[in-house]
Design an enzyme around this catalytic site. Structure first.
Site, PDB file in Angstrom:
ATOM      1  N   LYS A 152     -29.657  20.554 -95.924  1.00 39.91           N
ATOM      2  CA  LYS A 152     -29.707  20.659 -94.464  1.00 39.91           C
ATOM      3  C   LYS A 152     -31.065  21.234 -94.072  1.00 39.91           C
ATOM      4  O   LYS A 152     -31.688  21.878 -94.888  1.00 39.91           O
ATOM      5  CB  LYS A 152     -28.585  21.578 -93.954  1.00 39.91           C
ATOM      6  CG  LYS A 152     -27.193  21.244 -94.467  1.00 39.91           C
ATOM      7  CD  LYS A 152     -26.593  20.086 -93.726  1.00 39.91           C
ATOM      8  CE  LYS A 152     -25.166  19.818 -94.228  1.00 39.91           C
ATOM      9  NZ  LYS A 152     -24.609  18.571 -93.716  1.00 39.91           N
ATOM     10  N   LYS A 154     -29.967  18.066 -91.976  1.00 43.67           N
ATOM     11  CA  LYS A 154     -29.818  16.742 -92.566  1.00 43.67           C
ATOM     12  C   LYS A 154     -30.919  15.791 -92.115  1.00 43.67           C
ATOM     13  O   LYS A 154     -31.270  14.870 -92.828  1.00 43.67           O
ATOM     14  CB  LYS A 154     -28.434  16.175 -92.273  1.00 43.67           C
ATOM     15  CG  LYS A 154     -28.029  16.140 -90.813  1.00 43.67           C
ATOM     16  CD  LYS A 154     -26.786  15.281 -90.649  1.00 43.67           C
ATOM     17  CE  LYS A 154     -25.517  16.079 -90.529  1.00 43.67           C
ATOM     18  NZ  LYS A 154     -24.365  15.228 -90.200  1.00 43.67           N
ATOM     19  N   ASP A 180     -27.914  13.697 -97.158  1.00 48.10           N
ATOM     20  CA  ASP A 180     -26.845  13.529 -96.184  1.00 48.10           C
ATOM     21  C   ASP A 180     -26.598  12.040 -95.967  1.00 48.10           C
ATOM     22  O   ASP A 180     -27.486  11.220 -96.198  1.00 48.10           O
ATOM     23  CB  ASP A 180     -27.205  14.221 -94.867  1.00 48.10           C
ATOM     24  CG  ASP A 180     -25.950  14.695 -94.167  1.00 48.10           C
ATOM     25  OD1 ASP A 180     -25.303  13.840 -93.537  1.00 48.10           O
ATOM     26  OD2 ASP A 180     -25.589  15.872 -94.271  1.00 48.10           O
ATOM     27  N   HIS A 271     -20.051   8.211-100.298  1.00 47.49           N
ATOM     28  CA  HIS A 271     -19.724   8.991 -99.109  1.00 47.49           C
ATOM     29  C   HIS A 271     -18.855   8.141 -98.193  1.00 47.49           C
ATOM     30  O   HIS A 271     -19.028   6.936 -98.111  1.00 47.49           O
ATOM     31  CB  HIS A 271     -20.998   9.421 -98.383  1.00 47.49           C
ATOM     32  CG  HIS A 271     -20.731  10.472 -97.349  1.00 47.49           C
ATOM     33  ND1 HIS A 271     -20.213  10.167 -96.113  1.00 47.49           N
ATOM     34  CD2 HIS A 271     -20.869  11.815 -97.369  1.00 47.49           C
ATOM     35  CE1 HIS A 271     -20.051  11.293 -95.423  1.00 47.49           C
ATOM     36  NE2 HIS A 271     -20.439  12.306 -96.165  1.00 47.49           N
ATOM     37  N   HIS A 304     -15.902  11.513-101.495  1.00 43.12           N
ATOM     38  CA  HIS A 304     -15.486  12.639-100.665  1.00 43.12           C
ATOM     39  C   HIS A 304     -14.004  12.511-100.348  1.00 43.12           C
ATOM     40  O   HIS A 304     -13.528  11.441-100.014  1.00 43.12           O
ATOM     41  CB  HIS A 304     -16.309  12.649 -99.373  1.00 43.12           C
ATOM     42  CG  HIS A 304     -17.730  13.016 -99.627  1.00 43.12           C
ATOM     43  ND1 HIS A 304     -18.293  14.170 -99.161  1.00 43.12           N
ATOM     44  CD2 HIS A 304     -18.691  12.397-100.341  1.00 43.12           C
ATOM     45  CE1 HIS A 304     -19.552  14.234 -99.581  1.00 43.12           C
ATOM     46  NE2 HIS A 304     -19.813  13.166-100.296  1.00 43.12           N
TER      47      HIS A 304
END
Length: 413
Positions: A152, A154, A180, A271, A304
């Site tokens: 971060k 991001k 990200d 993701h 995730h």
């Protein structure tokens, strides 16, 4: 299409739909409509129906049960013959089962709760490029969850500063850092610059710590060709892992990338950006456990999967249900965990579930207990938010993790 006497076959793909019919529409009619529209039916009888055997190819709604505690909601069970689907194509499977039926007039809402993928179909998929065991062997990391961190802010860092943040985290003791999901190739940081600076950070931190390090280099791009170009470059740099946003990128792109990763020894981190658009409503859409099964078939080594304890939504039992569907070989039907069908993956490799989103060191005891060893615990702000900086934040996470694992191994609280 409503055939309660039908006995399901071992080769059928089974679906559980939560349906809310329009007022005045009987549940049986709605269930039949779902089965018809997602297989061979159309709104009227056509003469070409006589040229094929509809009995062989039609979807059948074989059971309907009311949902306890909900008014006018039913679970409709539909069986689809195997021949309706192209082998090895998640894209085609989803186009058939959920492609058209969700806009149906007779239904107020419809949600696909679960799918049973028969071995006859799952065996046509490659599945994860490597899987849990091969990944542990590649990384030489055993007996504990893996640690990650999303860099971060991001968006907005230059490539050089980004690489420095990566280096600090990995030096402190993390296994992975992560792009990200929306870091692709923007004006402030083009992908090639990022890949180069990150590779430098990887090798520097590996040399210092003697551990294998990785950074999920996001290969997601506007075209499949560009995505593959980025994955190839990552491999040429010697990076161990790349990343893809599988819902926004699409299943076709994802499966192509997974094939490339398997052939070239790259791990693939997935993701789930955009999943809540599809899975958040309780009575309409697709439950994440279906998206998770689809990903295991399409291919990915990490995905995730919510946290149970962080900033994002996720109920414990249901989350553990689809975590097991990602990792285990054989999962028994268990309605209390949202698992509508027994699923046998017949030795398809497992996927690491990634716990990510608003978690920090205080959550570590809960996370190690909930997710067990075969998981990736990802702390973004939970690493970078440390008052002394990234490396101390990473140290704190690693120390907390090893303490929790040691306590568990010794049977202490």
């Amino acid at each position: 299409y409503y055939t309660p006497e039908y006995k399901t076959k071992d080769t059928d793909i089974l679906a559980a739909f939560r349906m809310t019919p329009q007022p005045g529409v009987p549940a049986e009619e709605a269930g039949a409509a779902v089965a018809a529209e997602s297989s061979t039916g159309t709104w009227t009888t056509v003469w070409t129906d006589g040229l094929t055997s509809l009995d062989r190819y039609k979807g059948r709604c074989y059971d309907i049960e009311p949902v306890a505690g909900e008014e006018n909601q039913y679970i409709a069970y539909v069986a689809y013959p195997l021949d309706l689907f192209e082998e090895g194509s998640v894209t085609n499977m989803l186009t058939s089962i959920v492609g058209n039926v969700f806009g149906f007039k007779a239904l107020r809402a419809l949600r696909l709760e679960d799918l049973r993928i028969p071995p006859a179909y799952s065996k046509t998929f490659m599945g994860p490029p490597h899987g849990i065991q091969v990944e542990r062997d590649k990384l030489n990391k055993y007996g504990r969850p893996l640690l990650g961190c999303t860099i971060k802010p991001k968006l907005g860092l230059s490539a050089k500063n980004y690489g420095r943040a990566v280096y600090e985290c990995l030096r402190g003791g993390l296994d992975f850092t992560k792009d990200d999901e929306n870091v692709n190739s923007q004006p402030f940081m083009r992908w090639r610059d990022r890949f180069l600076f990150v590779a430098e950070a990887l090798f520097k931190s590996q040399a210092e710590t003697g551990e294998i390090k990785g950074h999920y280099l996001n290969a997601t791009a506007g075209t499949c060709e560009e995505m593959m170009k980025r994955a190839v470059f990552a491999r040429e740099l010697g990076a161990p892992i790349v990343m893809h946003d599988y819902l926004t990128g699409g299943f076709t792109a994802n499966t192509s990338l997974a094939f490339y990763c398997r052939d070239n020894g790259l791990l693939l981190h997935i993701h789930r950006a955009m999943h809540a658009v599809i899975d958040r409503q309780r009575n309409h859409g697709i439950h994440f456990r279906v998206l998770a099964k689809a990903l295991r078939m399409s291919g990915g080594d990490h995905i995730h999967a919510g946290t149970v304890v962080g900033k994002l939504e996720g109920e414990r039992e249901v989350t553990l249900g689809f975590v097991d569907l990602l990792r285990d070989d054989y999962i028994e039907k268990d309605r209390s965990r949202g698992i509508y069908f027994t699923q046998d993956w017949v030795s398809m490799p497992g996927v690491f579930p990634v716990a990510s989103g608003g978690i920090h060191v205080w959550h570590m005891p809960a996370l190690t207990e909930i997710f067990g060893d075969d998981s990736v615990l990802q702390f973004g702000g939970g690493t970078l938010g440390h008052p002394w900086g990234n490396a101390p934040g990473a140290v704190a996470n690693r120390v907390a993790l090893e303490a929790c694992v040691q306590a568990r191994n010794e049977g202490r609280d």
